[in-house]
Design a protein around this motif. Structure first.
Motif, short mmCIF file in Angstrom:
data_model
loop_
_atom_site.label_atom_id
_atom_site.label_comp_id
_atom_site.label_asym_id
_atom_site.label_seq_id
_atom_site.Cartn_x
_atom_site.Cartn_y
_atom_site.Cartn_z
N ARG A 45 0.86 -1.19 0.00
CA ARG A 45 0.00 0.00 0.00
C ARG A 45 0.90 1.24 0.00
O ARG A 45 1.10 1.88 1.04
CB ARG A 45 -0.93 0.00 1.22
CG ARG A 45 -1.92 -1.16 1.23
CD ARG A 45 -2.74 -1.15 2.52
NE ARG A 45 -3.48 0.09 2.67
CZ ARG A 45 -4.69 0.30 2.18
NH1 ARG A 45 -5.30 -0.67 1.48
NH2 ARG A 45 -5.33 1.44 2.37
N TRP A 71 0.46 4.19 -1.14
CA TRP A 71 -0.21 5.48 -0.93
C TRP A 71 -0.34 5.83 0.55
O TRP A 71 -0.57 6.99 0.88
CB TRP A 71 -1.59 5.45 -1.60
CG TRP A 71 -2.38 4.23 -1.30
CD1 TRP A 71 -3.24 4.03 -0.26
CD2 TRP A 71 -2.39 3.02 -2.06
NE1 TRP A 71 -3.78 2.78 -0.30
CE2 TRP A 71 -3.28 2.13 -1.41
CE3 TRP A 71 -1.74 2.60 -3.21
CZ2 TRP A 71 -3.53 0.84 -1.90
CZ3 TRP A 71 -2.00 1.32 -3.69
CH2 TRP A 71 -2.88 0.46 -3.02
N ASP A 72 -0.19 4.84 1.43
CA ASP A 72 -0.23 5.14 2.86
C ASP A 72 1.02 5.89 3.34
O ASP A 72 0.98 6.56 4.37
CB ASP A 72 -0.39 3.85 3.66
CG ASP A 72 -1.76 3.22 3.46
OD1 ASP A 72 -2.67 3.93 2.99
OD2 ASP A 72 -1.92 2.01 3.75
N GLU A 112 0.85 9.73 3.70
CA GLU A 112 0.04 10.29 4.77
C GLU A 112 0.64 10.06 6.15
O GLU A 112 0.04 10.48 7.14
CB GLU A 112 -1.36 9.67 4.72
CG GLU A 112 -2.11 9.96 3.41
CD GLU A 112 -3.46 9.29 3.37
OE1 GLU A 112 -3.78 8.55 4.34
OE2 GLU A 112 -4.20 9.49 2.39
N GLN A 156 -2.56 3.57 -8.42
CA GLN A 156 -3.45 3.95 -7.33
C GLN A 156 -2.83 4.96 -6.38
O GLN A 156 -3.53 5.51 -5.53
CB GLN A 156 -3.87 2.70 -6.55
CG GLN A 156 -4.72 1.73 -7.34
CD GLN A 156 -5.16 0.53 -6.54
OE1 GLN A 156 -4.79 0.40 -5.37
NE2 GLN A 156 -5.94 -0.35 -7.13
N ASN A 157 -1.55 5.21 -6.53
CA ASN A 157 -0.86 6.21 -5.71
C ASN A 157 -1.07 7.58 -6.35
O ASN A 157 -0.16 8.18 -6.94
CB ASN A 157 0.62 5.86 -5.59
CG ASN A 157 1.29 6.58 -4.44
OD1 ASN A 157 0.67 7.41 -3.77
ND2 ASN A 157 2.54 6.26 -4.19
N LYS A 167 -1.75 10.65 -5.16
CA LYS A 167 -1.08 11.83 -4.61
C LYS A 167 0.35 11.95 -5.11
O LYS A 167 0.85 13.06 -5.33
CB LYS A 167 -1.11 11.78 -3.08
CG LYS A 167 -2.50 11.97 -2.49
CD LYS A 167 -2.43 12.04 -0.98
CE LYS A 167 -3.81 12.29 -0.38
NZ LYS A 167 -3.76 12.36 1.11
N LEU A 168 1.00 10.83 -5.30
CA LEU A 168 2.36 10.88 -5.83
C LEU A 168 2.35 11.25 -7.31
O LEU A 168 3.19 12.04 -7.76
CB LEU A 168 3.04 9.51 -5.64
CG LEU A 168 4.46 9.38 -6.21
CD1 LEU A 168 5.42 10.29 -5.47
CD2 LEU A 168 4.94 7.93 -6.13
#
Length: 245
Positions: free
Chosen positions: A74, A76-77, A80, A138-139, A141-142
């Motif tokens: 994951r 994308w975690d 954050e 799915q990432n 924000k990056l």
């Protein structure tokens, strides 16, 4: 010391193979440990000590791998968590990156890749330097950090400093994210006028009906005004003399 160990091993090999196995484990431990700790071990120490040391080495390696790739499933975690905010803040991951180069003029192209096998370059790109940053569709924000808000296109790698391998991954991830509806398409607004697409002019209008022709008249008026060259006509008649009879 190595010669004494081999001689003892040859003698004890005939007596018990289990003792030889303990000696081999002892030699492997000696190679792993520093020289100062040789005296703390004994070739006749219980085997549990060797097993505990090997297990501790394996646990340390597993713990290091877990800390390096804990956001692999994951990614994308990671954007954050507090670790990312403490390291990058609100800036993009490529904001503070500066590539080392000779002279005052930076290179016009980035390197092909930062990691070749097990070797990492001296100054890896913003994506390769942090193992927790993984390019994935799915990432979101990056991916948004590498997309221009004005044009909707990816920044040039000479601006972000990303190597060509990661730039290719970013192109594929952005295309997949847009296909899945995770990123919007940047479509420029163009105001159309009805006059540009009307069929009133001759270029796109309806084909006029053919004129009524009589025998001997040409389809185009200008074609009757052309007078052919007599020499060229004579050559053509001579060439096709057999077919004109």
């Amino acid at each position: 010391m190595a010669a004494s160990l081999t001689s003892i091993a040859k003698i004890l090999c005939r007596l018990s193979p289990s003792i030889l196995q303990q000696l081999r484990q002892y030699q492997s431990c000696l190679q792993r440990l520093p020289v100062r700790s040789y005296g703390a071990l004994s070739p006749f120490a219980p085997p549990s000590r060797f097993y505990c040391q090997a297990a501790s080495l394996q646990n340390n390696a597993a713990a290091q791998a877990e800390t390096l790739y804990r956001y692999k499933d994951r990614p994308w975690d990671y954007l954050e968590c507090e670790e990312y905010i403490e390291r990058y803040g609100t800036n993009p991951v490529w904001a503070d990156y500066r590539r080392n180069h000779k002279g005052g003029i930076p290179p016009q192209k980035t390197r092909k890749t930062c990691i070749r096998g097990d070797k990492v370059s001296g100054n890896p790109c913003p994506v390769c330097r942090d193992s927790n940053i993984v390019v994935h569709h799915q990432n979101v924000k990056l991916l948004q950090q590498f997309i221009s808000p004005q044009t909707g296109m990816l920044y040039d790698p000479t601006r972000t400093g990303v190597c060509m391998k990661q730039q290719k991954k970013l192109n594929e991830a952005v295309g997949t994210a847009r296909d899945h509806g995770l990123l919007p398409f940047q479509i420029p607004y163009v105001e159309f006028s009805g006059e540009d697409y009307s069929n009133s002019h001759d270029a796109v209008g309806c084909t006029p009906p053919p004129p009524s022709l009589t025998s001997g008249d040409t389809w185009y008026k200008w074609y009757s005004e052309i007078t052919p060259d007599e020499q060229e006509v004579a050559k053509v008649k001579k060439t096709y003399k057999a077919y004109l009879k």
